[in-house]
Write a protein that holds these residues in place. Structure first.
Motif, PDB file in Angstrom:
ATOM      1  N   GLY A  66       0.825  -1.196   0.000  1.00  0.00           N
ATOM      2  CA  GLY A  66       0.000   0.000   0.000  1.00  0.00           C
ATOM      3  C   GLY A  66       0.864   1.252   0.000  1.00  0.00           C
ATOM      4  O   GLY A  66       2.018   1.225   0.423  1.00  0.00           O
ATOM      5  N   LEU A  67       0.297   2.352  -0.465  1.00  0.00           N
ATOM      6  CA  LEU A  67       1.042   3.606  -0.605  1.00  0.00           C
ATOM      7  C   LEU A  67       0.202   4.783  -0.123  1.00  0.00           C
ATOM      8  O   LEU A  67      -0.957   4.929  -0.515  1.00  0.00           O
ATOM      9  N   SER A  68       0.785   5.634   0.713  1.00  0.00           N
ATOM     10  CA  SER A  68       0.100   6.844   1.166  1.00  0.00           C
ATOM     11  C   SER A  68       0.133   7.912   0.084  1.00  0.00           C
ATOM     12  O   SER A  68       1.174   8.120  -0.563  1.00  0.00           O
ATOM     13  N   THR A  69      -0.980   8.609  -0.088  1.00  0.00           N
ATOM     14  CA  THR A  69      -1.021   9.783  -0.973  1.00  0.00           C
ATOM     15  C   THR A  69      -1.723  10.903  -0.218  1.00  0.00           C
ATOM     16  O   THR A  69      -2.650  10.655   0.553  1.00  0.00           O
ATOM     17  N   HIS A  70      -1.266  12.141  -0.454  1.00  0.00           N
ATOM     18  CA  HIS A  70      -1.756  13.259   0.338  1.00  0.00           C
ATOM     19  C   HIS A  70      -2.355  14.388  -0.497  1.00  0.00           C
ATOM     20  O   HIS A  70      -2.762  15.411   0.056  1.00  0.00           O
TER      21      HIS A  70
ATOM     22  N   ALA B 170      -1.937  10.950  -5.964  1.00  0.00           N
ATOM     23  CA  ALA B 170      -2.844   9.853  -6.316  1.00  0.00           C
ATOM     24  C   ALA B 170      -2.694   9.490  -7.790  1.00  0.00           C
ATOM     25  O   ALA B 170      -2.632   8.303  -8.150  1.00  0.00           O
ATOM     26  N   ARG B 171      -2.611  10.511  -8.636  1.00  0.00           N
ATOM     27  CA  ARG B 171      -2.446  10.248 -10.079  1.00  0.00           C
ATOM     28  C   ARG B 171      -1.097   9.574 -10.351  1.00  0.00           C
ATOM     29  O   ARG B 171      -1.000   8.634 -11.144  1.00  0.00           O
TER      30      ARG B 171
ATOM     31  N   ALA C 281      -9.903   9.027  -4.098  1.00  0.00           N
ATOM     32  CA  ALA C 281     -10.155   7.590  -3.988  1.00  0.00           C
ATOM     33  C   ALA C 281     -10.805   7.037  -5.247  1.00  0.00           C
ATOM     34  O   ALA C 281     -10.526   5.910  -5.678  1.00  0.00           O
ATOM     35  N   LYS C 282     -11.653   7.843  -5.851  1.00  0.00           N
ATOM     36  CA  LYS C 282     -12.370   7.397  -7.053  1.00  0.00           C
ATOM     37  C   LYS C 282     -11.545   7.551  -8.322  1.00  0.00           C
ATOM     38  O   LYS C 282     -11.934   7.059  -9.380  1.00  0.00           O
ATOM     39  N   SER C 283     -10.396   8.220  -8.209  1.00  0.00           N
ATOM     40  CA  SER C 283      -9.607   8.528  -9.411  1.00  0.00           C
ATOM     41  C   SER C 283      -8.615   7.431  -9.783  1.00  0.00           C
ATOM     42  O   SER C 283      -7.944   7.533 -10.805  1.00  0.00           O
ATOM     43  N   VAL C 284      -8.518   6.403  -8.950  1.00  0.00           N
ATOM     44  CA  VAL C 284      -7.522   5.362  -9.195  1.00  0.00           C
ATOM     45  C   VAL C 284      -8.202   4.023  -9.496  1.00  0.00           C
ATOM     46  O   VAL C 284      -9.324   3.776  -9.051  1.00  0.00           O
ATOM     47  N   PRO C 285      -7.516   3.126 -10.236  1.00  0.00           N
ATOM     48  CA  PRO C 285      -8.131   1.863 -10.647  1.00  0.00           C
ATOM     49  C   PRO C 285      -7.942   0.716  -9.659  1.00  0.00           C
ATOM     50  O   PRO C 285      -8.077  -0.446 -10.030  1.00  0.00           O
ATOM     51  N   PHE C 286      -7.609   1.057  -8.410  1.00  0.00           N
ATOM     52  CA  PHE C 286      -7.439   0.044  -7.373  1.00  0.00           C
ATOM     53  C   PHE C 286      -8.064   0.596  -6.098  1.00  0.00           C
ATOM     54  O   PHE C 286      -8.416   1.784  -6.037  1.00  0.00           O
TER      55      PHE C 286
END
Length: 204
Positions: free
Chosen positions: A102-106, A111-112, A149-154
């Protein structure tokens, strides 16, 4: 990896790490992370081994924060890394036994950028202000966190200041996965606290 609902981050639970982990397994929590910041490595390894033994054979994935070497050493299911930690691809190469990274994004840019790294999930936060980090990142707010959260495919998990009072707003905004720390770790009855959150999010 599929969505998992409640994600428990264990940091200094008042009932102790083992009892908190046992409560999570009994409640069917699918993701439990051990986060022991600024503790001696031997101490983290000892707690991680105990928690790994508790989660073994259950539906709960055991994740170690920051350190893939500890995660691999104790036979954890995975590791969660931050922006300044080992890149996702390097973790997969050096520690192939870890099936979850897992990876944190802020922020939305992170996220992109995470899409190219192909983690198994990302954290999006902090949604609200939280005292669990010595140097907190700027808060995102519900709308931005859920959009990330909705912008990524996982799967993506919203984190930061989430408790039973704030969770309904997050769920209404469209969040599916959410992480809690103090809402469970600060409870004398962690199982009851987990079940309350699960019921609020229809995760039961």
């Amino acid at each position: 990896m599929t969505d998992f609902g409640l994600y428990l981050v264990m940091t200094e639970p008042v009932v102790g790490y083992e009892r908190c982990c046992e409560a999570a397994v009994r409640a069917g929590v699918r993701m439990v992370q051990l986060r022991m910041k600024d503790r001696p490595r031997d101490e983290v390894v000892a707690v991680a081994r105990a928690c790994r033994a508790i989660t073994a054979g259950s539906t709960t994935n055991f994740i170690v924060n920051d350190d893939p070497s500890i995660a691999a050493e104790v036979g954890a299911d995975g590791v969660h890394v931050g922006q300044g930690d080992m890149p996702v691809g390097d973790v997969r190469t050096k520690y192939p036994s870890l099936k979850i990274v897992g990876l944190s994004t802020h922020n939305p840019d992170q996220a992109r950028q995470a899409i190219a790294q192909k983690p198994d999930y990302i954290g999006c936060g902090p949604v609200w202000a939280t005292p669990t980090k010595a140097v907190p990142d700027p808060t995102l707010g519900v709308e931005t966190a859920v959009a990330m959260a909705k912008s990524v495919p996982f799967p993506a998990v919203c984190i930061g200041g989430i408790d039973s009072g704030r969770l309904p707003e997050l769920i209404r905004a469209g969040a599916v996965n959410y992480a809690v720390v103090r809402a469970v770790c600060g409870a004398e009855d962690p199982y009851g606290a987990i079940r309350q959150l699960q019921e609020m999010s229809c995760g039961s």
